[in-house]
Structures are given as structure tokens and as C-alpha cells.
Design a protein around this motif. Structure first.
Motif, short mmCIF file in Angstrom:
data_model
loop_
_atom_site.label_atom_id
_atom_site.label_comp_id
_atom_site.label_asym_id
_atom_site.label_seq_id
_atom_site.Cartn_x
_atom_site.Cartn_y
_atom_site.Cartn_z
N ARG A 31 9.85 -18.67 62.88
CA ARG A 31 10.23 -18.24 61.54
C ARG A 31 9.43 -16.99 61.11
NH1 ARG A 31 13.26 -21.67 58.42
NH2 ARG A 31 13.60 -23.73 59.28
N GLU A 62 21.47 -23.04 56.82
CA GLU A 62 22.24 -24.17 57.35
C GLU A 62 23.73 -23.90 57.18
OE1 GLU A 62 21.30 -26.77 58.99
OE2 GLU A 62 19.15 -26.58 58.75
N GLU A 90 17.85 -25.41 63.50
CA GLU A 90 17.63 -26.84 63.67
C GLU A 90 16.76 -27.13 64.89
OE1 GLU A 90 21.56 -28.49 63.91
OE2 GLU A 90 22.07 -27.86 61.88
N GLY A 115 8.37 -24.73 64.60
CA GLY A 115 9.17 -23.54 64.36
C GLY A 115 8.49 -22.48 63.51
N TRP A 127 14.54 -25.14 66.29
CA TRP A 127 13.16 -24.74 66.02
C TRP A 127 12.50 -25.70 65.04
CZ3 TRP A 127 10.20 -22.19 69.01
CH2 TRP A 127 10.70 -21.23 69.86
N ASP A 128 13.27 -26.27 64.14
CA ASP A 128 12.70 -27.24 63.19
C ASP A 128 12.24 -28.52 63.90
OD1 ASP A 128 13.01 -25.57 61.04
OD2 ASP A 128 14.82 -26.55 60.27
N GLU A 129 12.85 -28.83 65.07
CA GLU A 129 12.47 -30.01 65.82
C GLU A 129 11.12 -29.83 66.53
OE1 GLU A 129 15.70 -30.87 68.44
OE2 GLU A 129 17.08 -31.33 66.79
#
Length: 141
Positions: free
Chosen positions: A119, A102, A108, A115, A110-112
Motif C-alpha cells: 500500500r 473494493e 484483497e 499489505g 495483499w490484505d491477507e
């Protein structure tokens, strides 16, 4: 963001980067890849998605030349002959570390979504880029 899968070349930005490498003079390709990696490493504040996508593709090109590395995507990767990038393993690792730290817009995004596969691909690149123990380099392990 024109992304169709989780691989390092599976987005419009990476495909454009590879096209730019193909269009560059042969003696400029190494500095283009080095520049893509160092720009991300040197970014202390919010890391834009496009810079991250280019850095991941550049790191994948370095990893492709290392033992255990996957070849660059035959459709969206570079078509022209590339110089030896193996001397940039550490830079590629640093760039991937920065993309995964971060504030990183790509991480971010991919986190939504889911992901985890993305990763896993980045971790695979990192594993290939890690220096091998001397015995492993000789095939003794």
C-alpha cells in the motif's frame, strides 16, 4: 500468483506486461499502456488480480517519467525506449484508485498478508502522479 516483492514490477504478470511492451512496435506502446489503465478504470465489478498488476505496472511507467518518479525496474521493467506517458497522469491515478477500491482481488490478496508495504508503494506512485503546484514545478517551493 508469482509475486516476490511489493514493487510494481515484482510479479510475473507485470514482468510479462513489460516484455509485451518491448515486443510491441514503438508506435503501439502508448496505446498498450493507455489500454491497461482504462481497462481497470472501466471495471465496475470484481477487479481481477492480473488486470490490477498490469495497471500498477503501467501507472509506475507513467510515474517514472514524472518529477520524483522512480525509474522502472532495470531487470523486470521494459528495456525498449518508451514514448512520453506524462499525459496519462490522471488515467494512472484513476487506475490506482480503482485497484485500491473494493472489489479488488489484488487488494484483497495483499490484505491477507502484510499489505502495508505494498500500500505504501501504491501511495508513493499516487503522490508522484499528483499534479504539482505551479511554484513547485519551477523549483520555487
Amino acid at each position: 500468483m508469482g509475486t516476490w516483492d511489493v514493487g510494481p514490477f515484482d510479479n510475473d504478470t507485470a514482468a510479462d506486461f513489460c516484455g509485451a511492451l518491448d515486443g510491441a512496435a514503438a508506435d503501439e506502446r502508448k496505446s498498450i499502456v493507455r489500454g491497461a489503465l482504462t481497462r481497470v478504470i472501466d471495471t465496475a465489478d470484481h477487479l481481477e488480480v492480473s488486470e490490477s498488476e498490469v495497471a500498477v505496472a503501467a501507472a509506475a511507467l507513467v510515474a517514472a517519467q514524472c518529477p520524483g518518479g522512480e525509474p522502472a525496474d532495470p531487470v523486470f521493467g521494459p528495456e525498449e525506449l518508451l514514448p512520453d506517458f506524462t499525459g496519462m497522469r490522471d488515467l494512472a491515478l484513476q487506475a490506482l484508485d480503482r485497484v485500491m477500491t473494493e472489489p479488488s482481488e489484488l487488494m484483497e490478496l495483499w490484505d491477507e498478508s502484510d499489505g502495508a508495504p505494498w500500500r505504501a508503494n501504491v501511495r508513493q506512485l499516487q503522490n508522484v502522479l499528483l499534479p504539482q503546484p505551479p511554484g513547485e514545478q519551477l523549483g520555487l517551493i
